[in-house]
Motif scaffolding. Structure first.
Motif, short mmCIF file in Angstrom:
data_model
loop_
_atom_site.label_atom_id
_atom_site.label_comp_id
_atom_site.label_asym_id
_atom_site.label_seq_id
_atom_site.Cartn_x
_atom_site.Cartn_y
_atom_site.Cartn_z
N ASP A 111 0.83 -1.20 0.00
CA ASP A 111 0.00 0.00 0.00
C ASP A 111 0.86 1.25 0.00
O ASP A 111 0.70 2.15 0.84
CB ASP A 111 -0.94 -0.02 1.21
CG ASP A 111 -0.19 -0.09 2.53
OD1 ASP A 111 1.07 -0.13 2.52
OD2 ASP A 111 -0.85 -0.13 3.58
N SER A 112 1.79 1.33 -0.95
CA SER A 112 2.75 2.42 -0.96
C SER A 112 3.36 2.55 -2.35
O SER A 112 3.37 1.60 -3.14
CB SER A 112 3.87 2.15 0.07
OG SER A 112 4.86 3.15 0.03
N ASP A 113 3.85 3.73 -2.63
CA ASP A 113 4.67 3.96 -3.82
C ASP A 113 6.06 4.34 -3.32
O ASP A 113 6.42 5.50 -3.21
CB ASP A 113 4.08 5.09 -4.67
CG ASP A 113 4.87 5.34 -5.95
OD1 ASP A 113 5.64 4.43 -6.35
OD2 ASP A 113 4.72 6.42 -6.53
N PRO A 114 6.87 3.33 -2.98
CA PRO A 114 8.09 3.60 -2.22
C PRO A 114 9.25 4.06 -3.09
O PRO A 114 9.26 3.89 -4.32
CB PRO A 114 8.40 2.22 -1.63
CG PRO A 114 7.95 1.28 -2.70
CD PRO A 114 6.70 1.90 -3.27
N VAL A 115 10.25 4.61 -2.44
CA VAL A 115 11.56 4.73 -3.05
C VAL A 115 12.09 3.30 -3.20
O VAL A 115 12.04 2.51 -2.26
CB VAL A 115 12.52 5.56 -2.17
CG1 VAL A 115 13.92 5.57 -2.76
CG2 VAL A 115 11.98 6.97 -2.00
N LEU A 116 12.57 2.97 -4.39
CA LEU A 116 12.88 1.58 -4.70
C LEU A 116 14.32 1.41 -5.18
O LEU A 116 14.82 2.22 -5.97
CB LEU A 116 11.94 1.06 -5.79
CG LEU A 116 12.22 -0.33 -6.36
CD1 LEU A 116 11.94 -1.41 -5.32
CD2 LEU A 116 11.39 -0.56 -7.63
N ALA A 117 14.97 0.35 -4.70
CA ALA A 117 16.27 -0.07 -5.23
C ALA A 117 16.23 -1.57 -5.44
O ALA A 117 15.87 -2.33 -4.53
CB ALA A 117 17.40 0.31 -4.28
N VAL A 118 16.58 -2.01 -6.65
CA VAL A 118 16.67 -3.43 -6.98
C VAL A 118 18.08 -3.70 -7.47
O VAL A 118 18.57 -3.01 -8.37
CB VAL A 118 15.65 -3.83 -8.06
CG1 VAL A 118 15.82 -5.31 -8.43
CG2 VAL A 118 14.22 -3.56 -7.59
N THR A 119 18.73 -4.70 -6.90
CA THR A 119 20.09 -5.04 -7.32
C THR A 119 20.35 -6.51 -7.02
O THR A 119 19.43 -7.26 -6.71
CB THR A 119 21.12 -4.12 -6.65
OG1 THR A 119 22.40 -4.32 -7.25
CG2 THR A 119 21.21 -4.37 -5.15
N ALA A 120 21.61 -6.93 -7.16
CA ALA A 120 22.00 -8.32 -6.90
C ALA A 120 23.21 -8.34 -5.99
O ALA A 120 23.95 -7.35 -5.88
CB ALA A 120 22.31 -9.04 -8.21
N ASP A 121 23.43 -9.48 -5.34
CA ASP A 121 24.57 -9.60 -4.44
C ASP A 121 25.86 -9.88 -5.20
O ASP A 121 26.95 -9.50 -4.76
CB ASP A 121 24.33 -10.70 -3.39
CG ASP A 121 23.89 -12.02 -4.01
OD1 ASP A 121 23.64 -12.08 -5.23
OD2 ASP A 121 23.76 -13.00 -3.25
N HIS A 122 25.77 -10.52 -6.35
CA HIS A 122 26.93 -10.85 -7.17
C HIS A 122 26.41 -11.39 -8.49
O HIS A 122 25.20 -11.56 -8.68
CB HIS A 122 27.84 -11.89 -6.50
CG HIS A 122 27.12 -13.13 -6.08
ND1 HIS A 122 26.72 -14.10 -6.98
CD2 HIS A 122 26.69 -13.55 -4.87
CE1 HIS A 122 26.10 -15.07 -6.33
NE2 HIS A 122 26.04 -14.75 -5.05
N GLY A 123 27.32 -11.68 -9.43
CA GLY A 123 26.92 -12.24 -10.70
C GLY A 123 27.05 -13.75 -10.73
O GLY A 123 26.91 -14.42 -9.70
N GLU A 124 27.36 -14.28 -11.90
CA GLU A 124 27.40 -15.73 -12.10
C GLU A 124 28.34 -16.05 -13.26
O GLU A 124 28.38 -15.30 -14.25
CB GLU A 124 25.99 -16.24 -12.40
CG GLU A 124 25.82 -17.74 -12.32
CD GLU A 124 25.68 -18.28 -10.90
OE1 GLU A 124 26.41 -17.78 -10.02
OE2 GLU A 124 24.84 -19.17 -10.68
#
Length: 368
Positions: free
Chosen positions: A223-236
């Motif tokens: 129930d929000s329009d948040p500040v968002l960050a999407v990332t990864a811990d490492h690659g492959e």
């Protein structure tokens, strides 16, 4: 103050960012990880401190501690023993769950035996990652828990969710790789056929797409329009340096291992960055003071000038220093950290036996 959501997705390379289809309207930046596998990388990210990578444990103050002090309700859900509270990942959270139950303290002998390649091979023959992946909650279940707790919590709210089904074998049951293909890629990557290589990378991309669907579900249901960050811990790795997946004992700091996507919403910044820049940028966005001990930069005020990746394993580490044009590397070195009166050295963490077993089930045979 605005709500903040941080989503980390396990093992996502920068060049697979297109699989995040629901986030395609947002620009993708290149992030450099603080380390080469989950625990030290997330420890340095959550702490915004390189000491977290060196010691493979969380360092205070964490982003959750800073936001908690600012009046936030902090929620964290991460279905992996790498983020166990024994490594400090629960600091600052009002509700935190790894969905695993570690038990009693283990032995150094078992850790030592796990470091021997022949025994590593036997262990995976007996108990492959396909088995352990079915014992964790599905990412969808973790997201459902996060949605409920977030919507029930008093604002402002900070939510961190780590998604695990992008970790090999890239899904549960038929979604992921077969036991036979996984072991061939792990132990005999030079024997893989072109068709098998394509199958592995297809399974991987499909797993990232499922993670994207879960992220989309999360953002549509809270129930929000948040500040968002999407990332990864490492690659492959897919054979670029002669091995598949991410194998901590190799201490790889190659681009495929350490360059990951960073997708931000509500934060107008561009350019390459260290993942350690994410906490100060999120905190700065809501007007909270950035701790002086944090090593990351608030990208709303300054550009990121460099990124350090520390790849520890046992008592040595490989270190890469990047200024985004050049990379300097010290391989298999004795590494120490000093900040004021604080010092830290690369060394093996002492963990409980059942927790150690959980880590081994993920592929970290000598991760203690």
């Amino acid at each position: 103050m605005e709500d903040i959501v941080l989503v980390t997705v396990d093992s996502v390379r920068r060049d697979y960012a297109d699989a995040f289809e629901s986030l395609s309207d947002l620009s993708v930046q290149t992030g450099v990880t603080g380390s080469h596998y989950t625990r030290p990388s997330l420890a340095s990210l959550i702490s915004a401190n390189y000491r977290g990578a060196i010691t493979t444990e969380v360092v205070s103050p964490t982003i959750a501690e800073v936001l908690s002090d600012a009046g936030y309700t902090c929620l964290g859900y991460s279905p992996t023993p790498n983020t166990d509270s024994r490594f400090g990942f629960d600091r600052g959270f009002d509700d935190f769950d790894t969905f695993v139950e570690p038990g009693n303290r283990g032995s150094k002998l078992r850790q030592y035996l796990g470091s021997i390649n022949a025994l590593r091979w036997i262990y995976y023959k007996i108990y492959p990652p396909q088995a352990k992946s079915e014992n964790r909650p599905r990412d969808y279940e973790v997201i459902e828990r996060a949605i409920k707790e977030f919507n029930d919590a008093e604002g402002p709210r900070f939510l961190w969710v780590h998604l695990m089904e992008t970790h090999r074998p890239y899904g549960v049951g038929e979604e992921g790789m077969s036991k036979q293909l996984d072991q061939k890629a792990f132990f005999k990557p030079d024997k893989l056929t072109d068709e098998e290589k394509t199958e592995i990378e297809t399974k991987y991309a499909d797993a990232i797409r499922r993670a994207d669907e879960n992220i989309d579900h999360l953002l549509s249901e809270i129930d929000s329009d948040p500040v968002l960050a999407v990332t990864a811990d490492h690659g492959e790795g897919f054979g670029e340096e002669g091995f598949y997946f991410h194998q901590g004992h190799k201490r790889s700091i190659a681009d495929f291992q350490t360059k990951v996507p960073v997708i931000l919403d509500g934060v107008g910044v561009e350019g390459p960055m260290s993942l350690l820049d994410i906490p100060p940028t999120l905190v700065g966005k809501i007007g909270v003071d950035v701790p002086a001990s944090w090593h990351g930069r608030n990208l709303l005020e300054d550009n990121s000038e460099y990124a350090v990746t520390i790849a520890p394993w046992h008592d040595t580490a490989t270190v890469a220093f990047r200024d985004y044009e050049k990379t300097f590397v010290a391989r298999d070195a004795d590494v120490s950290f000093k900040q004021g009166d604080i010092t830290a050295d690369v060394e093996r963490a002492n963990v409980d036996q059942e927790l150690e077993e959980q880590l081994q089930d993920l592929g970290y045979m000598d991760a203690g």
